[in-house]
Design an enzyme around this catalytic site. Structure first.
Site, PDB file in Angstrom:
ATOM      1  N   HIS A 194       0.830  -1.213   0.000  1.00 24.06           N
ATOM      2  CA  HIS A 194       0.000   0.000   0.000  1.00 24.06           C
ATOM      3  C   HIS A 194       0.866   1.265   0.000  1.00 24.06           C
ATOM      4  CE1 HIS A 194      -3.160   2.855   0.934  1.00 24.06           C
ATOM      5  NE2 HIS A 194      -2.513   3.239   2.017  1.00 24.06           N
ATOM      6  N   ARG A 253       4.114  10.543  -5.487  1.00 28.54           N
ATOM      7  CA  ARG A 253       5.434  11.172  -5.400  1.00 28.54           C
ATOM      8  C   ARG A 253       6.321  10.713  -6.531  1.00 28.54           C
ATOM      9  NH1 ARG A 253       4.595  10.041  -0.012  1.00 28.54           N
ATOM     10  NH2 ARG A 253       5.965   8.258  -0.218  1.00 28.54           N
ATOM     11  N   GLU A 279     -10.847   2.044   3.123  1.00 26.89           N
ATOM     12  CA  GLU A 279      -9.539   1.441   3.365  1.00 26.89           C
ATOM     13  C   GLU A 279      -9.772   0.121   4.074  1.00 26.89           C
ATOM     14  OE1 GLU A 279      -6.953   4.354   5.304  1.00 26.89           O
ATOM     15  OE2 GLU A 279      -6.300   5.048   3.329  1.00 26.89           O
ATOM     16  N   GLU A 314      -8.879  -2.525   6.368  1.00 24.93           N
ATOM     17  CA  GLU A 314      -7.945  -2.609   7.490  1.00 24.93           C
ATOM     18  C   GLU A 314      -8.448  -3.616   8.512  1.00 24.93           C
ATOM     19  OE1 GLU A 314      -6.458   1.025   9.138  1.00 24.93           O
ATOM     20  OE2 GLU A 314      -6.721   2.150   7.269  1.00 24.93           O
ATOM     21  N   ASP A 320     -11.462   2.326   7.241  1.00 23.18           N
ATOM     22  CA  ASP A 320     -11.020   3.686   7.558  1.00 23.18           C
ATOM     23  C   ASP A 320     -11.377   4.591   6.366  1.00 23.18           C
ATOM     24  OD1 ASP A 320      -9.719   5.742   8.911  1.00 23.18           O
ATOM     25  OD2 ASP A 320      -7.789   5.274   7.995  1.00 23.18           O
TER      26      ASP A 320
END
Ligand code: MN
Length: 415
Positions: free
Chosen positions: A134, A143, A200, A202, A234
């Site tokens: 992830h 990025r 998300e 989780e 989440d």
């Protein structure tokens, strides 16, 4: 694994076999009590106090007459582990509760007739970021693919402090959040409903017994403090997150809601499903060195169910992929003397596997919106629409033994 069978009927494929014995909290006519479940039957543990089930344990009289599991969890594993074992034995064929005198009592309740409530009085909530896949996917998208992981990532379990007030029980509707976003190419932000609402995938663990300020939890003692695990969604508004998260991390993109499943499955229940985690290189600092099998083989799935009830599976992942395990997370969290308390929740971070069908968020599954998911009715999704329900499931399965976590559901409503 022990050869066990309950005297209560367990449908094929049920999450709630005799091997599970999870803990939840039921609510009936203003009465709340700690309970467990076998097949489609809820077992009221407070009503069981009138039977010989807990003989020899010296439990406080009202330990199960509670609105949460906190008082029970705080007793520590020296009590909670034998209590669970006695419940399991009592529900087995020939066990204490396998007796006609209990048939017409309020001990056994049909699951469909029982309302469950949030089982934990949640104190603090921490969210980690512990799936390498992830973190790599997100770093690649936002990025630089060549430096997807930031320099600290392989040396410590990255995390942030979340907000417990907005953690809600499975089934609670989730209102689409409003917020501030910066559209691509714009020179000033706009306000409105999030256009990139995501889940998300989780898991979360709950602290059973806490620590005092200044105390640390050594990595080899961490399991003593972990009562059990739940499924956790989440919810994340990616467009709000993208604009607000620098430099302090997520804020309003995450704190509007998280959904948790109703049953806490104990570490003891999933003990047979321990596996080794991914190899860790570079070598971690000594305070994070955890010997032995510290991961668990828990299958995880996510489906999107549209407003017409049509379901589309979008992810099949596994808790075993976690790079940083729970013991390392807890050791790191407390290494500076930060105390933890009964009922604190620690979530794993999004659990993505190595392949696109195992990614744990729409951001990754649809790769920033470039690969839409086809729904059964022909419409497409890149994020979650109003009226959609996101359902997370989790289960362990081996040699005919199944232990499941139930369902973690949330439906999105208009802002
Ligand atoms: Mn998260």
């Amino acid at each position: 694994m022990k050869n066990m069978e309950s005297f209560l009927f367990v449908p094929e494929g049920s999450d709630f076999t005799i091997w599970n014995i999870p803990f939840g909290v039921l609510e009936r006519k203003g009465y709340t009590a700690v309970c467990t479940r076998i097949g489609d039957v809820i077992v009221d543990l407070n009503q069981c106090m009138a039977t010989p089930l807990f003989d020899g344990l010296d439990l406080p009289g009202e330990i199960f007459l509670q609105p949460s599991l906190n008082a029970f969890m705080a007793l520590g594993k020296g009590v909670t582990v034998p209590a669970r074992e006695q419940i399991q034995a009592a529900l087995a064929k020939g066990g204490i509760l396998d007796n006609d005198i209990y048939k017409e009592t309020d001990i056994f309740l049909p699951a469909d007739d029982v309302k469950l409530r949030l089982p934990i009085d949640i104190g603090d909530y921490t969210d980690f970021y512990s799936s390498r896949e992830h973190a790599t996917n997100v770093g690649t998208m936002f990025r630089d693919p060549a430096n997807a992981l930031l320099p600290n990532w392989l040396h410590l379990p990255v995390g942030y402090h979340g907000r417990s007030s907005s953690i809600v029980m499975s089934g609670t509707p989730i209102r689409r959040p409003n917020g501030q976003t910066m559209p691509d190419g714009a020179d000033r932000p706009v306000f409105g409903p999030s256009k990139q609402l995501d889940f998300e995938l989780e898991m979360a663990f709950v602290i059973g017994t806490g620590t005092k300020l200044g105390q640390t939890i050594p990595v080899q003692n961490a399991e003593e403090h972990i009562f059990g695990l739940m499924l956790f969604n989440d919810w994340s508004a990616r467009d709000i997150q993208k604009w607000e998260y620098v430099p302090l991390g997520p804020f309003l993109a995450k704190n509007f809601a998280s959904t948790i499943s109703p049953w806490v499955v104990t570490l003891e229940a999933i003990e047979p499903f321990r596996v080794a985690g991914p190899g860790q290189s570079p070598e971690v600092l000594p305070y994070l060195a955890a010997d032995g099998k510290k991961n668990y083989d828990i299958h995880l799935s996510v489906e999107i169910i549209d407003a017409d009830g049509a379901s589309k599976p979008v992810s099949a992942s596994n808790f075993k992929y976690m790079y940083w395990n729970m013991c390392q997370q807890l050791a790191h969290h407390t290494v500076n003397g930060c105390n933890v308390r009964t009922g604190d929740i620690m979530a794993s971070g999004t659990i993505s596997g190595p392949t696109p069908d195992s990614y744990g968020s729409m951001l990754e599954i649809c790769w920033k919106g470039t690969k839409p998911v086809q729904m059964p009715n022909g419409t497409q999704r890149t994020f979650i629409q109003n009226g959609d329900t996101v359902r997370i499931r989790g289960w362990c399965s081996k040699e005919g033994v199944r232990i499941g976590f139930g369902e973690c559901d949330g439906t999105i409503t208009a802002d």
